[in-house]
Design a protein around this motif. Structure first.
Motif, short mmCIF file in Angstrom:
data_model
loop_
_atom_site.label_atom_id
_atom_site.label_comp_id
_atom_site.label_asym_id
_atom_site.label_seq_id
_atom_site.Cartn_x
_atom_site.Cartn_y
_atom_site.Cartn_z
N TYR A 1 1.13 -1.16 -0.09
CA TYR A 1 -0.17 -0.46 -0.24
C TYR A 1 0.86 1.19 -0.08
CZ TYR A 1 -3.83 -2.61 0.89
OH TYR A 1 -5.03 -3.91 0.98
N TYR B 1 1.56 3.31 -1.58
CA TYR B 1 1.33 3.71 -3.16
C TYR B 1 2.43 5.20 -3.94
CZ TYR B 1 -2.80 1.71 -2.30
OH TYR B 1 -4.15 0.49 -1.80
N SER C 1 -10.85 -1.93 -0.22
CA SER C 1 -9.18 -1.94 -0.37
C SER C 1 -8.91 -3.70 -0.64
CB SER C 1 -8.44 -2.00 0.97
OG SER C 1 -9.40 -3.04 1.93
N GLY D 1 -10.20 -3.01 -4.97
CA GLY D 1 -9.37 -2.70 -5.62
C GLY D 1 -11.03 -1.57 -6.30
N HIS E 1 -7.72 4.54 0.79
CA HIS E 1 -6.49 4.07 -0.38
C HIS E 1 -7.00 4.65 -2.02
CE1 HIS E 1 -5.84 0.19 1.48
NE2 HIS E 1 -7.07 0.45 1.97
N SER E 2 -7.17 6.46 -1.18
CA SER E 2 -6.65 6.56 -2.78
C SER E 2 -5.98 8.16 -3.10
CB SER E 2 -8.71 7.31 -3.13
OG SER E 2 -9.37 8.03 -2.16
N LYS F 1 -0.34 4.96 3.59
CA LYS F 1 -0.67 4.55 2.79
C LYS F 1 0.15 5.55 1.80
CE LYS F 1 -4.06 1.07 4.14
NZ LYS F 1 -3.85 1.31 4.89
N SER F 2 -0.56 6.35 1.27
CA SER F 2 0.28 6.92 0.18
C SER F 2 1.65 7.87 0.88
CB SER F 2 -0.93 8.23 -0.89
OG SER F 2 -1.95 7.61 -2.17
N SER G 1 -8.19 1.61 -9.05
CA SER G 1 -7.05 2.19 -8.20
C SER G 1 -5.61 0.57 -8.73
CB SER G 1 -7.77 1.39 -7.13
OG SER G 1 -8.48 0.38 -7.19
N ILE H 1 -4.88 -1.22 -6.39
CA ILE H 1 -5.08 -2.39 -6.22
C ILE H 1 -5.32 -3.15 -7.07
CG2 ILE H 1 -6.61 -3.10 -4.07
CD1 ILE H 1 -6.35 -1.60 -3.00
N SER I 1 -0.40 -4.40 -4.49
CA SER I 1 -0.97 -2.90 -4.39
C SER I 1 0.13 -2.65 -5.09
CB SER I 1 -1.24 -2.68 -3.12
OG SER I 1 -0.73 -2.93 -2.17
#
Length: 399
Positions: free
Chosen positions: A53, A55, A186, A189, A214-215, A245-246, A327, A329, A372
């Motif tokens: 994750y 990202y 998640s 995705g 997750h975005s 995550k990001s 996404s 994922i 991911s």
């Protein structure tokens, strides 16, 4: 005497049977050394990471690391206290300022984890006598927030706009209502039809919370998530996100324009009764969030990676969770848990790490290999990943 662990016996037996086949424990992998956002040493060998994750690949960003090191020197290793007592240091305020800037919103509140952000916000704003209307595939932290707050829970079929509308129509018009949605789910995705769902929620007098864990960072013109991408972010009351995550660190947050939002700092139990994150983590997070504001090139490359991997896996004959990449994922559907675990191990032996996801965490009882992607994966690495999937898939008999 009742054994309080007896309720776990089926899972204990399932795990025992799996490990007795000689398979590596897929839920106990140790990364001995991490070389970059996309490569680590696992079981003594160099392994491509496709299940982290991470990202936007910020974990090894030089500025992010430097900010954390400086805060370590300036503020020490930890806070030893709650945010409402001695646990608010300058970096905590700074990361909240960065989030307000990133989302162009009036308020931001940071929690020790993304789980606690959902737990805290949902349980505090919706209580006894209120209704929470949520997608049935919602994250565990959302369900736990509902339970803790004692509101009435009304679930609707995954990503079904009509089902949401039917549920809302049945509720008392005068009751407090909170609709909880996710931008990207998640497990598969897939992306929510937020524009329609937010519109319908507002028409029925409900407040809306969207989890953009997750975005955040790569979906939307400014990386603000699916609500931004679909043009409805101004109608969303609360956005929940995570740093794990990001952003590439750890922690959770909520941003909002609600004029009374700041009172939550005094009444939200998972905020009030938890030690604040270390200042070094907050300084790293603030630096990362600000750099994500200028991450358009990385976002474009991540989308390119996602499209390439999705098409490549589909062309090889794998069954995927979505018809098109929605996404970063990509979920690869396995026939069952045993063969999913065999495929996971075959990939690990090929030097590729993905997530093995199993029921009850997955929808419809599916076993998934969850991939991911990272903006730091090169074009060559993505092709290498496809080659390893092909070899493992043929070895196990999945393709």
């Amino acid at each position: 005497m009742t054994d309080l662990f007896s309720k776990f016996d089926p899972l204990i037996e399932q795990r025992r049977a799996l490990l007795e086949t000689g398979l590596t424990d897929p839920f106990n992998l140790v990364m001995e050394k991490v070389l970059s956002p996309t490569v680590a040493i696992c079981n003594g060998r160099e392994t491509i990471l496709l299940g982290t994750y991470n990202y936007m690949g910020m974990t090894f960003d030089e500025d992010v690391i430097a900010a954390g090191k400086q805060a370590f020197d300036d503020f020490g290793a930890g806070t030893t206290g709650s945010r409402v007592l001695n646990g608010t240091f300058h970096p905590h305020r700074d990361v909240e300022a960065a989030l307000r800037e990133f989302y162009d919103m009036d308020h931001a509140m940071v929690f020790s984890t993304g789980y606690q952000a959902n737990l805290g916000i949902i349980s505090t704003i919706a209580g006894k006598g209120d209704y929470i209307i949520l997608d049935i595939d919602s994250h565990a932290s959302i369900y736990d927030g509902c339970k803790m707050g004692d509101a009435e829970i009304v679930a609707f079929r995954h990503n079904d706009v009509g089902a949401l509308e039917k549920r809302l129509k049945r509720l008392p018009a005068e009751a407090g209502k909170l609709v909880v949605l996710e931008g990207v789910y998640s497990m598969l995705g897939d992306v929510a039809p937020l524009r329609e769902m937010v519109r319908i929620s507002k028409e029925h007098g409900a407040m809306v919370l969207v989890d953009e864990a997750h975005s955040m960072g790569f979906i939307g013109a400014n990386g603000r998530g699916v609500a931004e991408e679909q043009g409805c972010i101004d109608d969303v009351d609360f956005i929940i996100g995570t740093f794990s995550k990001s952003v590439g660190t750890v922690g959770g947050f909520c941003v909002s324009n609600h004029p009374k939002f700041e009172i939550l700092r005094l009444v939200c139990r998972p905020y009030v009764f938890t030690a604040a994150l270390p200042p070094s983590v907050m300084a790293s997070s603030a630096t990362s969030v600000r750099k994500l504001m200028h991450g358009s090139n990385k976002r474009a490359h991540l989308w390119e990676n996602s499209k390439t991997l999705h098409k490549g896996l589909r062309d090889l004959g794998f069954q995927l969770g979505t018809d098109e990449p929605q996404s970063a994922i990509i979920a690869v559907i396995m026939p069952d848990l045993e063969r999913g675990a065999m495929m996971w191990e075959a990939l690990l032996k090929e030097g590729l790490y993905v997530n093995l996801a199993r029921p009850p965490a997955t929808p419809a009882g599916m076993t998934l290999l969850r991939c991911s992607l990272c903006a730091e994966h090169t074009n060559e690495q993505v092709q290498d990943i496809l080659d390893r999937f092909e070899r493992a898939g043929k070895a196990v008999g999945i393709i």
